[in-house]
Design a protein around this motif. Structure first.
Motif, short mmCIF file in Angstrom:
data_model
loop_
_atom_site.label_atom_id
_atom_site.label_comp_id
_atom_site.label_asym_id
_atom_site.label_seq_id
_atom_site.Cartn_x
_atom_site.Cartn_y
_atom_site.Cartn_z
N ARG A 5 43.22 3.30 49.78
CA ARG A 5 43.96 4.39 49.17
C ARG A 5 44.11 4.15 47.67
O ARG A 5 44.46 3.06 47.25
CB ARG A 5 45.34 4.51 49.81
CG ARG A 5 46.09 5.74 49.35
CD ARG A 5 47.40 5.87 50.09
NE ARG A 5 48.20 6.93 49.55
CZ ARG A 5 48.52 8.03 50.19
NH1 ARG A 5 48.11 8.19 51.42
NH2 ARG A 5 49.26 8.95 49.63
N PRO A 7 45.58 5.37 43.74
CA PRO A 7 46.68 6.10 43.11
C PRO A 7 46.25 7.53 42.77
O PRO A 7 45.07 7.77 42.48
CB PRO A 7 46.96 5.30 41.84
CG PRO A 7 46.35 3.97 42.05
CD PRO A 7 45.22 4.17 43.01
N ILE A 8 47.20 8.43 42.80
CA ILE A 8 46.90 9.85 42.55
C ILE A 8 46.31 10.07 41.17
O ILE A 8 45.43 10.91 40.99
CB ILE A 8 48.15 10.74 42.80
CG1 ILE A 8 47.77 12.23 42.75
CG2 ILE A 8 49.24 10.44 41.80
CD1 ILE A 8 46.85 12.65 43.86
N LEU A 19 43.21 18.78 45.25
CA LEU A 19 44.53 18.66 45.86
C LEU A 19 45.43 19.77 45.33
O LEU A 19 45.35 20.13 44.16
CB LEU A 19 45.16 17.30 45.51
CG LEU A 19 44.44 16.06 46.03
CD1 LEU A 19 45.04 14.81 45.42
CD2 LEU A 19 44.52 16.00 47.54
N GLU A 23 50.53 18.70 47.33
CA GLU A 23 49.95 17.42 47.76
C GLU A 23 50.06 16.37 46.67
O GLU A 23 50.37 15.21 46.94
CB GLU A 23 48.48 17.61 48.15
CG GLU A 23 48.28 18.39 49.44
CD GLU A 23 46.80 18.71 49.68
OE1 GLU A 23 46.41 18.71 50.86
OE2 GLU A 23 46.06 18.96 48.70
N ILE A 24 49.83 16.78 45.43
CA ILE A 24 49.94 15.85 44.30
C ILE A 24 51.37 15.36 44.16
O ILE A 24 51.62 14.16 44.01
CB ILE A 24 49.45 16.51 42.99
CG1 ILE A 24 47.94 16.76 43.07
CG2 ILE A 24 49.80 15.65 41.78
CD1 ILE A 24 47.39 17.61 41.95
N GLU A 26 53.67 15.24 46.48
CA GLU A 26 54.00 14.38 47.62
C GLU A 26 53.41 12.98 47.44
O GLU A 26 54.07 11.97 47.68
CB GLU A 26 53.46 15.00 48.92
CG GLU A 26 53.77 14.16 50.14
CD GLU A 26 53.10 14.71 51.40
OE1 GLU A 26 53.02 13.94 52.38
OE2 GLU A 26 52.66 15.87 51.40
N ARG A 27 52.16 12.91 46.98
CA ARG A 27 51.51 11.60 46.76
C ARG A 27 52.24 10.82 45.67
O ARG A 27 52.42 9.61 45.78
CB ARG A 27 50.04 11.78 46.34
CG ARG A 27 49.11 12.27 47.43
CD ARG A 27 48.49 11.18 48.28
NE ARG A 27 47.74 10.19 47.59
CZ ARG A 27 46.41 10.14 47.48
NH1 ARG A 27 45.69 11.10 48.03
NH2 ARG A 27 45.82 9.16 46.86
N GLU A 28 52.64 11.50 44.60
CA GLU A 28 53.36 10.82 43.51
C GLU A 28 54.68 10.26 43.99
O GLU A 28 55.10 9.18 43.57
CB GLU A 28 53.57 11.77 42.33
CG GLU A 28 52.31 12.03 41.53
CD GLU A 28 52.50 13.06 40.44
OE1 GLU A 28 53.52 13.80 40.45
OE2 GLU A 28 51.62 13.13 39.56
N THR A 30 55.40 9.32 47.11
CA THR A 30 55.23 8.26 48.11
C THR A 30 54.57 7.01 47.55
O THR A 30 54.60 5.97 48.19
CB THR A 30 54.39 8.77 49.30
OG1 THR A 30 53.11 9.19 48.83
CG2 THR A 30 55.10 9.89 50.03
N GLU A 31 53.99 7.09 46.34
CA GLU A 31 53.37 5.90 45.75
C GLU A 31 54.44 4.92 45.32
O GLU A 31 55.47 5.29 44.75
CB GLU A 31 52.52 6.29 44.53
CG GLU A 31 51.20 6.89 44.90
CD GLU A 31 50.35 7.24 43.69
OE1 GLU A 31 50.76 6.95 42.55
OE2 GLU A 31 49.28 7.83 43.91
#
Length: 175
Positions: A5, A7-8, A19, A23-24, A26-28, A30-31
């Motif tokens: 995985r 990083p965004i 994305l 989604e972006i 959410e990824r930011e 959860t990182e």
């Protein structure tokens, strides 16, 4: 098999995956991003080790590649580097070859064994070279972990997003 995985920011920079904004976001969220507000040399380092520690931290901060969690690992790297230098200097002071006496198996007229000499590898240098190799491997691994080697930096480089194609100013005039 899925890759590791990323990083965004890296995914966006590569531009290979579409994305949505959700989604972006959410990824930011959860990182995991560790803070880097208390990156100070541990108390067990010597003054020269602390100086090397601070120098390395300065370089790693410039590329946003250090956090509070990395302090102990960086301290171990600094110690290994210093020990590697010490062993290397000690080896440089030692002769590689030494003269050793050995029994030829013959006896002289008085019955004493006849000794001869030959050159052999200095056993102290041999032992120190093994220690030097261990410290070198520790240094190399630690440096790779922090992106301080050429090959590890190549893996860390974030590609630039592709530029938008230039518009042709004559396209509309002649179309």
């Amino acid at each position: 098999m899925a890759g590791q995985r990323q990083p965004i920011a890296l995914v966006q920079a590569k531009g290979k995956k579409h994305l949505t904004k959700a989604e972006i976001a959410e990824r930011e969220q959860t990182e995991v991003k560790a803070p880097s507000d208390r990156v100070t040399p541990p108390s067990y380092l010597t003054a020269t080790q602390k100086k090397a520690f601070r120098k390395t931290v300065k370089e790693l901060r410039a590329i946003d590649l250090i956090s509070n969690l990395d302090v102990e690992a960086l301290a171990r790297l600094v110690i290994a580097q210093e020990k590697y230098r010490e062993v290397t200097e000690t080896i440089a002071k030692q002769p590689l070859m030494v003269t050793a006496a050995y029994d030829t198996g013959k006896k002289d007229a008085e019955g004493y064994p006849i000794m001869a000499e030959h050159e052999v590898v200095n056993s102290q240098v041999e032992r120190l070279a093994i220690i030097q190799d261990r410290y070198f491997k520790q240094c190399r691994q630690g440096a790779a972990d922090f992106g301080l080697t050429v090959s590890s930096r190549c893996r860390l480089i974030i590609p630039k997003a592709p530029e938008a194609p230039k518009t042709n100013k004559f396209k509309d005039k002649f179309a």
